[in-house]
Write an enzyme that holds these catalytic residues in place. Structure first.
Site, PDB file in Angstrom:
ATOM      1  NE  ARG A  90      -3.140   2.555   2.899  1.00 29.07           N
ATOM      2  CZ  ARG A  90      -3.540   3.076   4.049  1.00 29.07           C
ATOM      3  NH1 ARG A  90      -3.277   2.455   5.184  1.00 29.07           N
ATOM      4  NH2 ARG A  90      -4.220   4.196   4.059  1.00 29.07           N
ATOM      5  CG  ASN A 110      -1.730   3.649  12.604  1.00 30.66           C
ATOM      6  OD1 ASN A 110      -2.602   4.470  12.314  1.00 30.66           O
ATOM      7  ND2 ASN A 110      -0.705   3.400  11.814  1.00 30.66           N
ATOM      8  CD  GLU A 123      -3.664  10.213  17.118  1.00 33.08           C
ATOM      9  OE1 GLU A 123      -3.756  11.030  18.065  1.00 33.08           O
ATOM     10  OE2 GLU A 123      -4.024  10.486  15.956  1.00 33.08           O
ATOM     11  NE  ARG A 182      -0.393  11.128   3.695  1.00 29.78           N
ATOM     12  CZ  ARG A 182      -1.023   9.954   3.838  1.00 29.78           C
ATOM     13  NH1 ARG A 182      -1.030   9.338   5.019  1.00 29.78           N
ATOM     14  NH2 ARG A 182      -1.627   9.402   2.811  1.00 29.78           N
TER      15      ARG A 182
END
Ligand code: DQA
Length: 146
Positions: A18, A74, A98, A107
């Site tokens: 991925r 995650n 986290e 992003r």
């Protein structure tokens, strides 16, 4: 030995193939092996869970709450919109961190908001598979100082 639950959300089962330019080339089994080695060195034992199903993750967090287990999570895409997972995380009774492989702040804009960040103890993001290792170190320190 203290158990730590490491939870992985949707699509993390596809790591390795991925978007390797974003998430790195290691698959989840390889990351799990790294975590198990690191946990052993820190006198911890980790249980690794991945699910694409929000309900499975909520149930796992609830079980960790009941058992007072530290959690590294995650939440993957659920990070950005799952109030159900957020509400489960808000109940944590032991350290909860986290993590993200990528740095969501670098992003797309929808990734810049995490609905879980303000109910966990801390967030580690942007270090690839090392985010997991750093989180284990943080958990070990938090347990020591508790
Ligand atoms: C991720 C970041 C999320 O935005 C994304 O949806 C993921 C993986 C990460 O580890 O970088 O699936 O949590």
């Amino acid at each position: 030995m203290q158990k730590v639950l490491i939870l992985n959300g949707p699509n993390l089962n596809m790591l390795g193939t991925r978007e390797p330019e974003v998430y790195g080339s290691l698959n989840l089994a390889e990351i799990q092996a790294i975590c198990e080695t690191k946990a052993g060195a820190l006198n911890l034992v980790c249980e690794f869970v991945q699910s694409n199903d929000e309900a499975v993750l909520v149930a796992a967090v609830q079980q960790a709450v009941i058992e007072n287990l530290p959690v590294i999570i995650n939440p993957a895409a659920f990070t950005h919109y799952s109030y159900g997972l957020r509400d489960a995380c808000a109940q944590h009774t032991a350290p909860m961190i986290e993590i993200h492989l990528s740095n969501p702040h670098k992003r797309e804009s929808f990734r810049r908001n995490s609905v879980v960040s303000d109910v966990v103890d801390g967030t580690i993001a942007g270090f690839g598979a090392n985010s997991y290792v750093l989180a284990l170190e943080a958990i070990a320190e938090m347990i020591k100082t508790q």
